[in-house]
Design an enzyme around this catalytic site. Structure first.
Site, PDB file in Angstrom:
ATOM      1  N   HIS A  55       0.829  -1.219   0.000  1.00 29.71           N
ATOM      2  CA  HIS A  55       0.000   0.000   0.000  1.00 29.71           C
ATOM      3  C   HIS A  55       0.861   1.266   0.000  1.00 29.71           C
ATOM      4  CE1 HIS A  55      -3.475  -2.496   0.769  1.00 29.71           C
ATOM      5  NE2 HIS A  55      -2.927  -2.990   1.864  1.00 29.71           N
ATOM      6  N   HIS A 217      -8.495  -4.194  -0.829  1.00 30.98           N
ATOM      7  CA  HIS A 217      -8.001  -5.530  -1.179  1.00 30.98           C
ATOM      8  C   HIS A 217      -8.997  -6.278  -2.045  1.00 30.98           C
ATOM      9  CE1 HIS A 217      -6.431  -4.369   2.808  1.00 30.98           C
ATOM     10  NE2 HIS A 217      -5.288  -4.761   2.291  1.00 30.98           N
TER      11      HIS A 217
END
Lengths: 329, 329
Positions: A55, A217
């Site tokens: 991320h 996700h």
């Protein structure tokens, strides 16, 4: 998807080597675990964040003055180990305690909580604020079950500023909890990221499809629909966000338009234009707008809109100076 | 490729609206042209940059203190009009003259030169430094024919700091010219960006292919080859870069690893790790490393490595404070 990597199993370790080579002037790496802390620690409440890799620039990118003091880094899309969290917390604790701030995902909760238990035996006092800004991920009455996405930035910003000001652990925790309660985000997915280890996409979407509210996700969102013009899309997202946040005329917010990876700044600014128009129409004041890529999912396409409702206390902490590799104010 | 846009013909105008809404505190938009300048101008030599849209955050992202004073913005991958350049220059000129800094592309050269001629009649003195950092784009003996890529950042940084210090137009131009002479870049392309207007990719590459040295608009590079591990790829790029730059043991550089759009920070840091290892092995000192997305081409995949060879003068300007939306020091 082509990736510029070596052995897929080495991506996190090699990334950390690259990060430390670039930032050895301000960061120290903790031996034996994937933890990074500020080189110069202060006598104050410490703020520790963390989560899975993949991320970037979250979470290491917000380690700096007026922000987080340390970060516990997991493997790709996997929580950091309890031992990593523990070592980071021990390193940054000045005796005034440690506040954990991270996105509300089961693995992260489990491992940070386990670390907190272990730290009790070592006389390191900890508190926790789980970021729960994603309005699509659970109904309002179960706000505590919501997932954390780009709103992490707002909560870490406020916490870091409050800690820097010399507040107690209890006080820093309370204002950070308020920042989380006042943060509302919604995302949209256009295309998946790729898991470096497997080369597999995080989800699949047809060439003309998008998913409103999808998690970072690939967690299910609120609606799979056809690609639509930016203004119409932004309208739909803002309608949900304003409904959930119950913001009204006279309120004031900071805005974050967060790119998920491959969505361009050009697109994010086109979205921002519409977000600001909508807020203007509603009479909601805009204190600040930040258009950036903070919370990505590899080269995922899409973005999220986050609103932080401000009162005088939160505004002062939001405006305070901050200096980390990927967040400066 | 899905894009979050409205009418494709409106992307630049709507992006500018979004930019101005986010940065109205520090930017002013010039009426009638796509030009943005700093809100508070100083009595000093002015630095103006610009080029086609589609490469965000360049060029607007470096308008700020210690950097550029204004930017002339073209349509996607198209030079700004002479009139735009002219209006920006007139707005920022304090009477001490204006330095144009932009990447060396035919359209930009034509339009900035035409603006310079028109400005002569209005008693605005101008000089020009064309950035020519891309070592693959022409042989060393024709350095002046090379294209400009991410090295723009280094040249604008040095120019902005020199202007801020109060140097004359002649002096700021000379040190910026030196920064350009000392800047060497090489890129690699993995996947194309998309032109918003047509939805067409900027080039095509097979699923397992990359192109070493390809330009940011898909200009031909030095070799089309199979995807290879990051270390091997970085080795090949650095071999060319060190050969061209003739850097040797004892020299000192600043490093920029610039992502082109969809290549992740994770990958860029893996590349950075290897770049630093190679420089360490050669005895070349690393003054600073910046890993970021400054010069993108929409969601193009790939990156470039830039090296700025430092002497005491350039180092002082490189280290000077700077504060723009997408570049802070």
């Amino acid at each position: 998807m082509k990736k510029v990597i070596n052995n897929p199993g080495d991506v996190v370790e090699e990334m950390l080597e690259g990060i430390m080579r670039a930032h050895h002037g301000s960061f120290q790496k903790i031996d034996g675990v994937n933890g990074i802390v500020k080189k110069e620690l202060k006598d104050k409440v410490a703020v520790v964040t963390g989560g899975g890799s993949g991320h970037e620039p979250l979470f290491f990118g917000v380690v700096g003055d007026g922000l987080a003091d340390g970060v516990a880094i997991g493997n790709v899309f996997a929580a950091p180990t309890p031992n990593t969290v523990q070592e980071v917390a021990k390193t940054v604790d000045s005796g005034k305690g440690v506040l954990f701030i991270y996105g509300n995902y089961a693995g992260d909760v489990l491992n940070f909580d386990m670390a907190a238990e272990l730290l009790e035996f070592e006389d390191v006092q900890t508190t926790t604020v789980k970021v729960t800004d994603d309005v699509v991920s659970a109904p309002l009455e179960r706000k505590e079950d919501r997932r954390g996405i780009a709103g992490d930035i707002f909560v870490i910003k406020v916490a870091g500023a409050a800690a820097e000001k010399g507040l107690s652990l209890e006080e820093v925790t309370a204002v950070s909890q308020k920042a989380n309660e006042y943060t509302y985000s919604i995302g949209v997915a256009l295309s998946p990221g790729t898991i470096p280890d497997s080369g597999e996409p995080t989800f699949t979407l047809a060439d003309d499809e998008i998913e409103l509210g999808m998690g970072i996700h690939g967690e299910p969102g609120m609606e799979r629909t056809k690609l639509m013009p930016a203004d119409e899309l932004t309208n739909q997202l803002m309608e949900k966000l304003l409904d959930e946040s119950q913001l009204t005329s006279g309120d004031e917010v900071s805005v974050l338009i967060n790119g998920l990876g491959s969505t361009t700044l050009m697109e994010l600014f086109i979205v921002n234009r519409k977000v600001a128009q909508i807020l203007d129409e509603k009479g909601i004041g805009i204190h600040d707008i930040d258009v950036n890529n903070y919370c990505t999912t590899q080269e995922m396409g899409g973005f999220s809109i986050s609103l932080l409702k401000l009162d005088d206390e939160l505004k002062a902490y939001y405006d305070a100076p901050a200096n980390a590799p990927y967040y400066k104010k």
